[in-house]
Design a protein around this motif. Structure first.
Motif, PDB file in Angstrom:
ATOM      1  N   GLN A  20      42.428  40.749  -8.039  1.00  0.00           N
ATOM      2  CA  GLN A  20      41.385  39.906  -8.422  1.00  0.00           C
ATOM      3  C   GLN A  20      41.927  38.466  -9.058  1.00  0.00           C
ATOM      4  N   PHE A  29      35.433  44.238  -5.754  1.00  0.00           N
ATOM      5  CA  PHE A  29      34.211  44.562  -6.549  1.00  0.00           C
ATOM      6  C   PHE A  29      34.324  44.793  -7.846  1.00  0.00           C
ATOM      7  N   GLY A  30      35.523  44.395  -8.485  1.00  0.00           N
ATOM      8  CA  GLY A  30      35.752  44.715 -10.124  1.00  0.00           C
ATOM      9  C   GLY A  30      37.218  45.614 -10.178  1.00  0.00           C
ATOM     10  N   TRP A  55      35.447  48.164 -13.806  1.00  0.00           N
ATOM     11  CA  TRP A  55      34.248  47.181 -13.415  1.00  0.00           C
ATOM     12  C   TRP A  55      33.925  47.550 -12.187  1.00  0.00           C
ATOM     13  N   MET A  56      32.511  47.429 -11.777  1.00  0.00           N
ATOM     14  CA  MET A  56      32.279  47.489 -10.398  1.00  0.00           C
ATOM     15  C   MET A  56      30.715  46.648 -10.578  1.00  0.00           C
ATOM     16  N   ARG A  57      30.835  45.718  -9.450  1.00  0.00           N
ATOM     17  CA  ARG A  57      29.977  44.652  -9.156  1.00  0.00           C
ATOM     18  C   ARG A  57      28.635  44.782 -10.149  1.00  0.00           C
ATOM     19  N   ALA A  58      28.459  43.848 -10.957  1.00  0.00           N
ATOM     20  CA  ALA A  58      27.454  43.396 -12.084  1.00  0.00           C
ATOM     21  C   ALA A  58      27.457  44.881 -12.926  1.00  0.00           C
ATOM     22  N   PRO A  59      28.713  45.146 -13.495  1.00  0.00           N
ATOM     23  CA  PRO A  59      28.811  45.792 -14.599  1.00  0.00           C
ATOM     24  C   PRO A  59      27.609  45.640 -15.618  1.00  0.00           C
ATOM     25  N   TYR A  61      21.524  37.726 -13.758  1.00  0.00           N
ATOM     26  CA  TYR A  61      23.019  37.744 -14.001  1.00  0.00           C
ATOM     27  C   TYR A  61      23.398  36.372 -14.950  1.00  0.00           C
ATOM     28  N   ALA A 120      39.023  36.560 -10.573  1.00  0.00           N
ATOM     29  CA  ALA A 120      37.770  36.529  -9.543  1.00  0.00           C
ATOM     30  C   ALA A 120      36.842  37.662 -10.088  1.00  0.00           C
ATOM     31  N   GLY A 121      35.919  37.403 -10.833  1.00  0.00           N
ATOM     32  CA  GLY A 121      34.884  38.382 -11.616  1.00  0.00           C
ATOM     33  C   GLY A 121      33.822  37.518 -12.288  1.00  0.00           C
ATOM     34  N   GLY A 122      33.014  38.431 -12.629  1.00  0.00           N
ATOM     35  CA  GLY A 122      31.688  37.893 -13.211  1.00  0.00           C
ATOM     36  C   GLY A 122      31.058  36.827 -12.612  1.00  0.00           C
ATOM     37  N   GLU A 164      27.375  38.602  -7.755  1.00  0.00           N
ATOM     38  CA  GLU A 164      26.832  39.668  -8.252  1.00  0.00           C
ATOM     39  C   GLU A 164      25.403  39.938  -8.377  1.00  0.00           C
TER      40      GLU A 164
END
Ligand code: MOS
Length: 706
Positions: A204, A235-236, A342-346, A433, A499-501, A663
């Motif tokens: 990511q 997805f994290g 991490w997994m989508r919208a931790p 979020y 690519a996160g959050g 997310e």
């Protein structure tokens, strides 16, 4: 692509044709020029905790085609100061079952796999602890929770406020381990050439991967290049540097040729992390009309013995609803397990399952409509910090969703609607979020022929990021999209965040916008609007601009509505309709935005009804570790799904007015499903997943269909 590409217009992915024709290359599809390469096969530990006492690699090494067997005895040394997650094959220790303890490298994948099967490893094994319980003797309070939130918060006096409340609710909710399963597994191809390490990684964010490889192998930045041109989902789970590029680089150094390494589907269940199992207690105190006076959210989750990973489960409860008395806490226990990740919208995703189910239970207890209950508890200022929101359109999402879904006709009584064999019900939940805007660097260049090239080390993990950035660039340059090229996914490009959050479109987008505007201004002011013969390049960094945005609460909001039906005989659950409405600022590309939102919602159905990592305590490992035994929502499980958004112009969230939406679609979605199942059946399931065996014995006895 001769049309302009203004922001706000739906556009198909720029790389869509390459992807559907198979021309797009993924990390394990290099090198492309026929360079002789080798294949790696990761070997996993067979005990949960202990020491490797003996490795017999003779048979493996004698296997035709096998080039090397890397273990802690012979693998290249890595800088021991680096994260223990990445210090692979350095010690004879086993910290969880499935930890990678060897890598077989061979001329063919088949030979590597065969060699892996011939490797003999003996262990001295020790007792392990691998199951999370709320009374685990090793529970402790971490210093902070991810990414940097306070562990506990308290406003007012929760105990007093709760004791004085007219209506009190105290429930515990449980979610299992969830495993990320991107279509493309974690994979990397690495080789060392002309003094440089080149890695193609399924990641990511390659800026961070390059930095980690530099530290591990003691190399300067210019000696390492990592690319991720196309990535088949993350997805994290690919959000931090992972084992694959490190192992591939070690192996390539050992055998002196490019090495490809792809984890198998089974190997994704462990070494790459998972969403931790979580035990959540929620207490709500309210008046008879459902106005909250006290909220408390206590979360317990697990981490590993190597790394502290503290899921920020209760953080959303700090900002979602008004209440004068409030408390949130997080506790952790270190287990002999793979490190959660991490997994989508931790945090927000599992936390919203508990909070939004509790809100549904409060609505029933007070006799208040669940949508109305949320509207009554809306807040104008962030309730813990007391600062204003850049924009807050939760109520608009609730109202618009209720209207589109046809919520007004809903009879609140649970367990009374029949359609043939089906019990039918509806449920809803809110979503929130954070909307962050990290700084980034970007370059924009004008060519003498009137074309433009924009460069930034953003990563498109399947979201449409490349296309959104191209649209932002074309708008800022005020030229048609066909004159703009965009380069991403390469650590040789200007560095940018992972690519996160849900930050990509805002953070990378701001840097692209600033580079393009600056280029246009310089062309106009210094060159009369025409590029000089050898072109003009402008580079910007938005760290300062993004870091100096005024102090405000910045969030996206949303509301989910679900219709579920439950077979009165078998307990089978079907989701007939799911509808989400979101407030996410300016939507750059409606086509790919809708995909992101629908994807998140679909993952919510999956979380509510299907996914569950089942751990066998004796072995300390998951017994379901493939897609046949770990079920994920498929198209047939989603009968009708819609995502909408309310118009939202927010020039305070950041200068682009973009909030990000990767997310928010999953936040609250599992609660909406669980709440619909309750409305259908009258049964409140507080432990996910909700599967038919948990319902079947408790359903009302079948009454003859009228
Ligand atoms: Mo996402 S879990 O922020 O990569």
């Amino acid at each position: 692509m001769s049309a302009p590409a203004p922001v706000g217009r739906g556009r198909p992915r720029l790389e869509g044709r390459e992807k559907v024709t198979g021309a797009a290359r993924y990390a394990a599809e290099y090198p492309a020029d026929g360079l002789a390469h080798a294949y790696g096969w990761a070997v996993q530990a067979g005990v949960a905790k202990g020491r490797i006492v003996r490795i017999d690699s003779g048979a493996a090494e004698a296997e035709p085609g096998v080039l090397a067997v890397l273990t802690h005895e012979n693998a290249p040394r890595l800088d021991p100061a680096e994260s223990p997650e990445l210090l692979l094959l350095q010690q004879p220790l086993v910290r969880y079952r499935g930890e990678i303890v060897a890598l077989v490298v061979a001329e063919s994948l088949e030979a590597a796999r065969e060699g892996a099967g011939l490797l003999r490893i003996d262990y001295d094994s020790e007792p392990h602890s691998s199951v999370l319980t709320e009374r685990h003797p090793s529970l402790y309070k971490p210093d902070h929770v991810n990414p940097a939130y306070p562990t506990d918060t308290s406003v007012g006096d929760f105990d007093a406020g709760y004791a004085a409340a007219e209506v009190r609710l105290d429930q515990t909710y449980r979610t299992p381990a969830y495993h990320n399963n991107p279509m493309e597994p974690h994979a990397a191809t690495a080789w060392w050439a002309e003094g440089r390490l080149l890695v193609h990684d399924s990641s990511q964010g390659t800026t961070d991967v390059r930095a980690a490889l530099c530290r591990l192998f003691a190399l300067p930045p210019e000696a390492v290049r990592v690319t991720a041109e196309h990535v088949g989902g993350g997805f994290g789970s690919k959000g931090s540097p992972r084992c694959t590029p490190v192992l591939a680089a070690m192996a390539a150094r050992q055998v002196g040729r490019p090495v490809r390494l792809a984890l198998t589907r089974q190997q994704l269940f462990g070494p790459i992390g998972y969403r931790t199992p979580i035990i959540q207690r929620v207490r709500l105190g309210a008046d008879a009309d459902g106005r909250l006076s006290a909220i408390c959210h206590d979360a317990i989750s697990q981490t590993s013995t190597r790394i502290e990973f503290a899921e920020q489960t209760a953080v959303l409860t700090r900002s979602l609803y008004s209440a004068p008395h409030r408390r949130t806490t997080h506790r952790l226990v270190r287990l002999d397990v793979p490190t959660p990740s991490w997994m989508r919208a931790p945090g927000e995703c599992p936390g919203s399952f508990a909070l939004e189910c509790a809100m549904d239970e409060l609505a029933v207890a007070c006799g208040v409509d669940p949508v109305e209950l949320r509207i009554r508890n809306d807040t104008e200022v962030e309730p813990e910090e007391g600062i204003p929101f850049s924009s807050r359109n939760l109520v608009a999402c609730l109202r618009d969703g209720a209207r589109r879904f046809g919520w007004a006709e809903r009879d609140p009584a649970p367990g009374i609607r029949r359609q043939g064999r089906w019990l039918v019900g509806t449920g809803m939940a809110s979503a929130v979020y954070p909307a962050r805007t990290p700084g980034a660097s970007a370059e924009a260049a004008a060519g003498p022929d009137g074309t433009y090239q924009v460069r930034i080390n953003a990563t498109d993990i399947g979201t449409g990021a490349r296309t959104a950035l191209w649209q932002i660039a074309a708008e800022a340059l005020e030229v048609p999209g066909d004159r703009v090229g965009i380069s991403i996914g390469d650590s040789d490009l200007p560095p940018a965040a992972v690519a996160g959050g849900s930050t990509g479109t805002a953070g990378w987008g701001l840097a692209v916008d600033r580079a393009c505007r600056s280029l246009r201004r310089q062309l106009r002011e210094a060159h009369g609007g025409t590029p000089p013969p050898d072109g003009l390049t402008v580079r910007v960094d938005t760290a300062e601009e993004a870091g100096s945005l005024p102090r405000l609460a910045r969030y996206a909001f949303g509301a989910h509505f679900v219709e579920a039906r439950v077979d009165i005989d078998s307990g089978e659950i079907r989701i007939g309709r799911m509808l989400g409405v979101f407030a996410t600022g300016r939507v750059v590309n409606p086509t790919t935005a809708r995909s992101q939102l629908i994807g998140g919602m679909t993952m919510g159905i999956s979380m509510a009804l299907h996914e569950e990592g089942l751990l066998d305590q004796r072995f300390g490992d998951w017994v379901n570790h493939d897609l046949a035994t770990y079920h994920i929502t498929a198209c047939a499980d989603v009968e009708q799904i819609e995502a909408h958004w309310v118009p939202e112009e927010d020039d305070r969230v950041n200068p682009l007015g973009v909030k990000g939406l990767g997310e928010i679609g999953i936040v609250g979605s599992a609660a909406a499903v669980a709440n619909a199942v309750h409305h259908a059946t009258g049964l409140r399931l507080r432990t996910l997943p909700i599967q038919l065996d948990k319902l079947v014995d408790r359903l009302p006895a079948d009454r003859a269909t009228s």
